[in-house]
Design an enzyme around this catalytic site. Sequence first.
Site: not given
Length: 417
Positions: A85, A87, A146, A180-181, A204, A387
């Site tokens: 992904h 983002d 990520d 995706e987030e 991921d 994150h």
Amino acid sequence: MNIVDRFLHYTRINTTTSREKGAAGIMPSSDGQMELAQLLAKELDALGMENIVLRDTAILTATLPANIPSVQGAKPIPTVSFFAHLDTSAEQANDTHAQIVCYQGGDICLNSALDIVLKESEFPELANYVGDDILVTDGTSLLGADDKAAIAAIMHALQVLKANPEVPHGTVKVAFLPDEEQGLRGAKAFDVEGFGADFGYTLDCCGIGEFVHENWNAGNAVVTFTGQSAHPMSAKGKLKNSLLMAHQFISMLPAGEAPQYTDGREGYYWVKEMAGNSAKTILKMDIRDFSQEGYRDRMRFLQNLSDSCGKLWGESAISIQLDDRYENVANSLEGEASFPIDIAKEAYARNVIAMKAIPMRGGYDGAVLSQKGLPCPNIFTGAHNFHSIYEYLPVKSLQAASDVVIEVIKITAERHQ
């Protein structure tokens, strides 16, 4: 371009997802995601990929054609695919200033001016990487591993295969998805049938060796409580406080079955958001369970609880809307459909990587893709602390992720020649 330079190049593009634009239905939710997709499209073209398609949603797909001639009467080689992904999470929106540290043990100072330190005492798994190069931030942003580590690993694998045409392989497809987030939006918009792959893997999360082939069955609940307003001076026997109804409803949820009390394969009810006043209150919840039966039981429990409260307060006082979000990917990898797991196990073993299968306590694009008919477990990227400003990526782990991708492609061809 080597894999580290490739990754660092991608981190310089800010692809932070926008919750506000996402809630408004805009995809991609940030301009940086399209910028990265456009860059990747150019790189795919330079590598000689075919059928490169970049949609206005920033969904990007491409194909590496098979270099093994088809044999009449032989079973065709399945088309394997890989997903990442575009983002990065909205926890931090600053630009990434990545740096490489040759880790010699102990703490890593990310930013001396701001006294931001990646502490071994808080992240003891750092001890596994003494003597290795590690990619980190300056402590003011996410690293973006990520999921840019996944993008780099996939792109590097394609580069290796194009540079070594003697390595036999079937058709390989790749896809890079936006947003995706925030609810796996890119995967939900993805055209699996039109893509034309037989199975796939997302890359991921997860440290080196970890592998995901099960996650939540996930659903949402929206409970609306409707009260009756009245002035306090004449409220007796008239006022029905919807806020208190909501609190009473929450108090009747099973004790201990919340995220902060559970781990492993234990499911939960997550009271996520509540807003309102005495006249009307809306409660939003997430429901999670690894087993299909357990998930159905949880949804039935909430419906029955709502029905019982309606009998107590009046039918117009409460309503509930229950919706499914995504299924456990394990539901799509049972029996004969488990072969993507077997191929991954062999790919890990060939790279002398001990596979550690873990249940993912969350969703990922592969859950949606699997539900749409494309079996899609998850391979590690090698990164840690997603994150977080303490996100880091050991270089050897990033290279290992790309090596596993290459072996999956080779094994797929070998098994069907």
